[in-house]
Design a protein around this motif. Structure first.
Motif, mmCIF file in Angstrom:
data_model
loop_
_atom_site.group_PDB
_atom_site.id
_atom_site.type_symbol
_atom_site.label_atom_id
_atom_site.label_comp_id
_atom_site.label_asym_id
_atom_site.label_seq_id
_atom_site.Cartn_x
_atom_site.Cartn_y
_atom_site.Cartn_z
ATOM 1 N N VAL A 1 0.819 -1.211 0.000
ATOM 2 C CA VAL A 1 0.000 0.000 0.000
ATOM 3 C C VAL A 1 0.850 1.257 0.000
ATOM 4 O O VAL A 1 0.597 2.199 -0.775
ATOM 5 C CB VAL A 1 -0.966 -0.009 1.200
ATOM 6 N N ASP A 2 1.886 1.311 0.843
ATOM 7 C CA ASP A 2 2.631 2.572 0.984
ATOM 8 C C ASP A 2 4.041 2.267 1.480
ATOM 9 O O ASP A 2 4.274 1.256 2.158
ATOM 10 C CB ASP A 2 1.912 3.491 1.974
ATOM 11 N N VAL A 3 4.978 3.167 1.102
ATOM 12 C CA VAL A 3 6.370 3.088 1.557
ATOM 13 C C VAL A 3 6.759 4.479 2.019
ATOM 14 O O VAL A 3 6.622 5.448 1.267
ATOM 15 C CB VAL A 3 7.318 2.613 0.438
ATOM 16 N N TRP A 4 7.236 4.601 3.234
ATOM 17 C CA TRP A 4 7.715 5.879 3.739
ATOM 18 C C TRP A 4 8.830 5.643 4.763
ATOM 19 O O TRP A 4 8.753 4.743 5.593
ATOM 20 C CB TRP A 4 6.574 6.692 4.355
ATOM 21 N N GLY A 5 9.885 6.438 4.608
ATOM 22 C CA GLY A 5 11.018 6.289 5.521
ATOM 23 C C GLY A 5 11.561 4.878 5.483
ATOM 24 O O GLY A 5 11.961 4.352 4.435
ATOM 25 N N PHE A 6 11.550 4.226 6.659
ATOM 26 C CA PHE A 6 12.008 2.848 6.786
ATOM 27 C C PHE A 6 10.840 1.889 6.977
ATOM 28 O O PHE A 6 11.021 0.798 7.522
ATOM 29 C CB PHE A 6 12.975 2.725 7.982
ATOM 30 N N VAL B 1 5.435 -3.033 8.311
ATOM 31 C CA VAL B 1 6.771 -3.585 8.530
ATOM 32 C C VAL B 1 7.725 -2.424 8.694
ATOM 33 O O VAL B 1 7.817 -1.552 7.807
ATOM 34 C CB VAL B 1 7.199 -4.490 7.355
ATOM 35 N N SER B 2 8.452 -2.398 9.808
ATOM 36 C CA SER B 2 9.342 -1.275 10.125
ATOM 37 C C SER B 2 10.795 -1.744 10.184
ATOM 38 O O SER B 2 11.095 -2.923 9.993
ATOM 39 C CB SER B 2 8.933 -0.635 11.454
ATOM 40 N N ASP B 3 11.676 -0.785 10.469
ATOM 41 C CA ASP B 3 13.111 -1.034 10.661
ATOM 42 C C ASP B 3 13.755 -1.665 9.424
ATOM 43 O O ASP B 3 14.568 -2.589 9.524
ATOM 44 C CB ASP B 3 13.348 -1.922 11.894
ATOM 45 N N LEU B 4 13.357 -1.175 8.257
ATOM 46 C CA LEU B 4 13.994 -1.633 7.028
ATOM 47 C C LEU B 4 15.299 -0.865 6.807
ATOM 48 O O LEU B 4 15.496 0.246 7.329
ATOM 49 C CB LEU B 4 13.049 -1.453 5.845
ATOM 50 N N ILE B 5 16.184 -1.449 6.036
ATOM 51 C CA ILE B 5 17.512 -0.868 5.857
ATOM 52 C C ILE B 5 17.512 0.070 4.649
ATOM 53 O O ILE B 5 17.001 -0.277 3.578
ATOM 54 C CB ILE B 5 18.564 -1.980 5.666
ATOM 55 N N MET B 6 18.093 1.218 4.863
ATOM 56 C CA MET B 6 18.149 2.234 3.816
ATOM 57 C C MET B 6 18.971 1.726 2.628
ATOM 58 O O MET B 6 20.025 1.119 2.791
ATOM 59 C CB MET B 6 18.768 3.517 4.376
ATOM 60 N N GLY B 7 18.424 1.935 1.441
ATOM 61 C CA GLY B 7 19.117 1.548 0.222
ATOM 62 C C GLY B 7 18.779 0.154 -0.258
ATOM 63 O O GLY B 7 19.168 -0.217 -1.374
ATOM 64 N N ALA C 1 9.503 -2.872 -2.654
ATOM 65 C CA ALA C 1 9.629 -1.612 -1.912
ATOM 66 C C ALA C 1 11.108 -1.245 -1.838
ATOM 67 O O ALA C 1 11.929 -2.044 -1.348
ATOM 68 C CB ALA C 1 9.039 -1.767 -0.518
ATOM 69 N N HIS C 2 11.456 -0.049 -2.352
ATOM 70 C CA HIS C 2 12.838 0.407 -2.317
ATOM 71 C C HIS C 2 12.961 1.497 -1.255
ATOM 72 O O HIS C 2 12.263 2.514 -1.285
ATOM 73 C CB HIS C 2 13.270 0.957 -3.676
ATOM 74 N N ILE C 3 13.853 1.247 -0.308
ATOM 75 C CA ILE C 3 14.065 2.210 0.781
ATOM 76 C C ILE C 3 15.173 3.164 0.310
ATOM 77 O O ILE C 3 16.362 2.782 0.239
ATOM 78 C CB ILE C 3 14.470 1.492 2.079
ATOM 79 N N THR C 4 14.780 4.356 -0.058
ATOM 80 C CA THR C 4 15.734 5.323 -0.632
ATOM 81 C C THR C 4 16.607 5.928 0.450
ATOM 82 O O THR C 4 16.211 6.019 1.628
ATOM 83 C CB THR C 4 14.971 6.440 -1.357
ATOM 84 N N LYS C 5 17.812 6.323 -0.014
ATOM 85 C CA LYS C 5 18.736 6.987 0.895
ATOM 86 C C LYS C 5 18.399 8.465 0.978
ATOM 87 O O LYS C 5 18.068 9.096 -0.013
ATOM 88 C CB LYS C 5 20.178 6.825 0.401
ATOM 89 N N THR C 6 18.503 8.999 2.118
ATOM 90 C CA THR C 6 18.266 10.432 2.314
ATOM 91 C C THR C 6 19.550 11.073 2.791
ATOM 92 O O THR C 6 20.291 10.506 3.610
ATOM 93 C CB THR C 6 17.146 10.645 3.353
ATOM 94 N N LYS C 7 19.858 12.269 2.232
ATOM 95 C CA LYS C 7 21.076 12.972 2.612
ATOM 96 C C LYS C 7 20.885 13.610 3.982
ATOM 97 O O LYS C 7 19.931 14.342 4.209
ATOM 98 C CB LYS C 7 21.416 14.043 1.584
ATOM 99 N N THR C 8 21.811 13.316 4.860
ATOM 100 C CA THR C 8 21.768 13.892 6.204
ATOM 101 C C THR C 8 23.136 14.452 6.537
ATOM 102 O O THR C 8 24.173 13.925 6.101
ATOM 103 C CB THR C 8 21.383 12.830 7.248
ATOM 104 N N VAL C 9 23.155 15.549 7.218
ATOM 105 C CA VAL C 9 24.400 16.186 7.646
ATOM 106 C C VAL C 9 24.587 15.891 9.123
ATOM 107 O O VAL C 9 23.699 16.171 9.944
ATOM 108 C CB VAL C 9 24.353 17.711 7.404
#
Length: 471
Positions: free
Chosen positions: A272-277, A323-329, A355-363
């Motif tokens: 249904v949906d993918v957001w964050g992890f 389903v949570s705690d998926l790995i980025m990328g 479902a692809h868990i995209t990487k987000t740029k963080t400083v």
């Protein structure tokens, strides 16, 4: 002529015979009449009357009398070749008591009484054995003592020797009083006991219809019935009625059998949906529940790199989950199994999309930690306590201290520092200070001091140790 008058007086003699009869009655009263004045002169007559009573022989009569008849003669039980009788003690048993009872019987229509027992017995219950089924007999019981037998107590009606009807009754085992669950392919073997006389008729039906004898085997015994299916199928599920019948009287019982198997896979699994992890999934129940209620669902994930499946949820009772705690990328696929009492479904529903868990740029911004002075003089958080010990038994003294830098610990006895002495073992761990005194003697008693010292200061605590001699 001289001889003739001789018979004449003979004819006169008969009245003389009548005279003595009359005087025979008279002389008895005459002496009494004469005896009546005697009591007037002296009173011997009154004592003569009490001497004549028959009271003394009367108590002897019961000794010579047999007992009275037994009471309440009745039939307790009848079988096809015996009859059991019961009765009660007679009202009169005699002074010496009863010797026992004698049971007799004869066939209906005859008067030939036969003794069932050879010798009297004292029990008030007796079973006449070896009788013929179908015949009628009369029964009577006599009470016997030393003076003879009583008048028999007889049953009013003859007894018909036959097998008494025992009402049919089914005894359903405890595990069959609720739904009996088996898996497809398992054997079903049920034994249900019953009772009844004569041999009852046993009838099995399913939903009011006769059983399929090609699949179900029934074997009936004298006291039980066996229900057997070699390999159960789902079509064997249902309610089975057992009827035990004897001459119109019957008892019924119902056994419910449920044959189950694993369910089919869930349907319409969607990502249904993918957001964050996180990923949200939805699905619908399977079309085939395996003839058993669905207990829950098992959700698994697989990342594209490893290709292995891992369980993330078990016994999920809803038809959706997150389903949570998926790995980025990483890229993930998901599948769902349905579960019932028979186990997990053989196949699973798999998501058509990934479902692809995209990487987000963080400083990275290091957290600013305020500087804190950690220096601290010694301080005892747990003091020493006075102890009493017995001579020859090792003892320990404990206290705890804190401070930074770590303080140096000095142990003293009576203000004298304890140096390298094998009798004492001093240790410190995580701020806990301990001093072991091995096999102390009364000389080792006294005041012990623990002193902590660091560059910022010092602190000390005391305790008193008392060593007693053995009792």
């Amino acid at each position: 002529p001289k001889e003739e008058p001789a018979p004449a007086p003979a004819a006169e003699q008969p009245p003389a015979t009548e005279q003595p009869t009359a005087p025979a009655d008279e002389p008895a009263p005459t002496p009494k009449a004469e005896a009546t004045p005697a009591p007037e002169e002296g009173s011997p007559a009154p004592p003569a009357e009490p001497q004549a009573p028959a009271t003394e022989p009367e108590p002897k009569k019961p000794k010579a009398e047999p007992p009275s008849s037994p009471l309440s003669l009745a039939v307790e039980e009848v079988s096809e070749n015996s009859v059991t009788l019961t009765w009660k003690v007679p009202e009169q048993t005699g002074r010496l008591g009863l010797d026992g009872y004698v049971v007799e019987f004869c066939k209906d229509g005859t008067t030939d009484w036969i003794a069932a027992n050879q010798e009297p017995f004292l029990s008030m219950r007796y079973t006449i054995q070896n009788l013929t089924s179908g015949e009628k007999i009369h029964v009577r019981v006599k009470a016997v003592n030393a003076n003879g037998a009583s008048v028999p107590a007889t049953l009013e009606q003859p007894v018909l020797i036959r097998e008494i009807l025992q009402l049919p009754r089914i005894r359903v085992p405890r595990h069959l009083r609720q739904t009996y669950v088996r898996h497809v392919g398992d054997a079903v073997n049920l034994m249900i006991p019953f009772q009844g006389k004569p041999q009852p008729q046993v009838i099995w039906t399913k939903d009011g219809q006769p059983l399929d004898t090609k699949r179900i085997n029934i074997r009936n015994g004298e006291k039980d019935t066996i229900f057997f299916i070699r390999e159960a199928q789902r079509s064997d599920s249902g309610k089975y009625q057992l009827t035990v019948r004897i001459n119109g009287a019957e008892d019924k019982a119902t056994v419910e059998i449920q044959v189950i198997e694993p369910p089919g896979p869930p349907q319409n699994l969607k990502l249904v949906d993918v957001w964050g992890f996180n990923v949200a999934l939805e699905w619908t129940p399977p079309a085939d529940n395996g003839n058993s209620e669905i207990k829950g669902y098992t959700v698994q994930k697989s990342d594209k790199k490893s290709g292995k499946w891992f369980t993330v949820l078990e016994r999920c009772t809803r038809t959706s989950c997150t389903v949570s705690d998926l790995i980025m990328g990483n890229t993930y696929s998901f599948r769902v199994f349905a579960e019932n009492a028979g186990g997990l479904s053989e196949k699973a529903a798999v998501t058509s999309s990934v479902a692809h868990i995209t990487k987000t740029k963080t400083v990275y911004q290091p957290e600013k930690i305020p500087h804190r002075d950690m220096m601290e003089p010694p301080k005892f958080t747990q003091p020493l306590t006075d102890r009493t010990t017995t001579r020859g038994y090792s003892t320990h003294l404990f206290c705890s201290v804190r401070g930074f830098p770590q303080p140096k610990i000095i142990w003293m006895k009576n203000q004298m520092e304890i140096r390298e002495d094998p009798k004492y073992i001093a240790m410190i761990e995580q701020g806990v200070c301990s001093l072991e005194i091995r096999k102390p003697s009364p000389f080792d008693g006294g005041v012990y001091t623990c002193k902590a010292v660091n560059p910022l200061g010092e602190a000390s605590v005391d305790c008193k140790l008392d060593v007693k001699g053995k009792m």
